[in-house]
Design an enzyme around this catalytic site. Structure first.
Site, mmCIF file in Angstrom:
data_model
loop_
_atom_site.group_PDB
_atom_site.id
_atom_site.type_symbol
_atom_site.label_atom_id
_atom_site.label_comp_id
_atom_site.label_asym_id
_atom_site.label_seq_id
_atom_site.Cartn_x
_atom_site.Cartn_y
_atom_site.Cartn_z
ATOM 1 N N GLY A 1 0.834 -5.176 0.894
ATOM 2 C CA GLY A 1 -0.403 -5.270 0.113
ATOM 3 C C GLY A 1 -0.176 -5.849 -1.278
ATOM 4 O O GLY A 1 -1.083 -6.429 -1.870
ATOM 5 N N ALA B 1 0.865 -1.177 0.000
ATOM 6 C CA ALA B 1 0.000 0.000 0.000
ATOM 7 C C ALA B 1 0.900 1.225 0.000
ATOM 8 O O ALA B 1 2.042 1.169 0.484
ATOM 9 C CB ALA B 1 -0.869 0.007 1.249
ATOM 10 N N GLU C 1 5.145 -5.395 6.968
ATOM 11 C CA GLU C 1 4.370 -4.417 7.745
ATOM 12 C C GLU C 1 4.909 -4.227 9.155
ATOM 13 O O GLU C 1 4.859 -3.135 9.718
ATOM 14 C CB GLU C 1 2.887 -4.843 7.811
ATOM 15 C CG GLU C 1 2.122 -4.685 6.502
ATOM 16 C CD GLU C 1 2.199 -5.889 5.570
ATOM 17 O OE1 GLU C 1 3.105 -6.737 5.751
ATOM 18 O OE2 GLU C 1 1.366 -5.980 4.656
ATOM 19 N N GLU D 1 -0.240 -9.490 -0.767
ATOM 20 C CA GLU D 1 -1.643 -9.857 -0.480
ATOM 21 C C GLU D 1 -2.480 -9.835 -1.755
ATOM 22 O O GLU D 1 -3.336 -10.696 -1.974
ATOM 23 C CB GLU D 1 -2.212 -8.892 0.570
ATOM 24 C CG GLU D 1 -1.565 -9.091 1.939
ATOM 25 C CD GLU D 1 -1.914 -7.998 2.938
ATOM 26 O OE1 GLU D 1 -1.787 -6.801 2.586
ATOM 27 O OE2 GLU D 1 -2.307 -8.338 4.066
#
Ligand code: DAK
Length: 258
Positions: free
Chosen positions: A109, A65, A132, A112
């Protein structure tokens, strides 16, 4: 439809979405994930499209992200206006088969997002990780759930708790990646898999995907029963008659997607 952060094209029965923020290593912004969701909605509504390939650049599939976009958010904002999670779910919920073609970084992300696809074809340069923890957070788009289902608890804990990256060879060894190819071949390998899938009966590929996904949501007994019901249902399709007749008559099948 014109997009700013992704490029969308079709090749025969295959839809291709390319993430196009190379300067930021395809860091995922809310705009980008909403554009991915919109492109998938279009592909879903388009009967000609039978499989989708999602890819990034050579250096990065997606480095996570966009940290700069979310770094100053506070709890009510991230909780109430959570466009990232909602739009990412569009990938996980997409009914048709979707393949991730990964080169370079697939982090946070980005990892993911790749795991939300049905399978990952990676180049030798691919690097996967859930870093993260190094930012003072945990994965928030399914990483703690999909990673252990994919590679087992030991490797998933190692990745999530240390934030380390896994190279492409390790990713293939532990089952995160289905095929590993040289960097220059990754897109063609993914496209050829997608063309193969697109050549089969559309309802059958969707049912096959649904049945495999049931393995992650049910007990073995429930899953096997679900598979059997879906299997029986195939015998209501013209494509089942055609596929089996073609085999018996030693010819190629002509599926009609019904
Ligand atoms: N966000 C923003 N910018 C990024 C970025 C990222 N994730 N990754 C890279 N960039 C930018 C860099 O800032 C740099 O920009 P400029 O400085 O040139 O303006 C440019 O991309 C090139 O990056 P580097 O200069 O760092 O390139 P290097 O080759 O030196 O390093 C790297 C590559 C991938 C090792 C490094 O860039 C890196 O560590 N990037 C961050 C990786 C990371 O920590 N990813 C996890 C992000 S957190 C949510 C659910 C889930 C999430 C969020 C919300 N909700 C439910 C609401 C997910 C969170 C995450 O993914």
């Amino acid at each position: 439809m014109a997009y700013e952060t992704i490029e969308v094209k079709t090749e025969g029965g295959v839809g291709v979405i390319t993430l196009e923020r190379a300067k930021s290593l395809n860091a995922l912004t809310a705009k980008m994930t909403s554009e991915i969701a919109a492109a998938l909605a279009d592909f879903n509504a388009n009967d000609e499209i039978r499989c989708v390939v999602l890819t990034g650049s050579k250096k990065a599939f997606a480095a996570g992200a966009d940290i700069k976009e979310i770094k100053d958010r506070e709890y009510p904002e991230i909780y109430l206006a959570d466009p990232i999670a909602e739009t990412w779910e569009a990938v996980a919920r997409f009914r048709k088969p979707i393949i991730a073609a990964v080169s370079g970084y697939a982090l946070g992300g980005g990892c993911e997002l790749a795991m939300m696809c049905d399978f990952i074809i990676a180049s030798e340069t691919a690097k996967f990780g859930q870093p993260e923890i190094t930012l003072g957070i945990i994965p928030g788009a399914g990483g703690t759930q999909r990673l252990p289902r994919s590679i087992g608890k030991a490797k998933a804990m190692d990745m999530v708790l240390t934030g380390r990256m896994m190279d492409a060879k390790e990713a293939e060894r532990c089952g995160l990646v289905s095929r590993l190819v040289p960097e220059d071949d990754v897109m063609e390998e993914a496209m050829s898999a997608a063309r193969k899938i697109a050549s089969f009966s559309r309802p059958v590929t969707i049912m096959a995907k649904e049945a495999v996904n049931a393995a992650f949501e049910t007990t073995l007994d429930q899953g096997v029963r679900f598979e059997r019901r879906v299997f029986h249902a195939m015998f209501a399709l013209e494509d089942q008659s055609e596929g089996m007749a073609a085999f018996a008559e030693k010819r190629a099948p002509h599926f009609k997607n019904k």
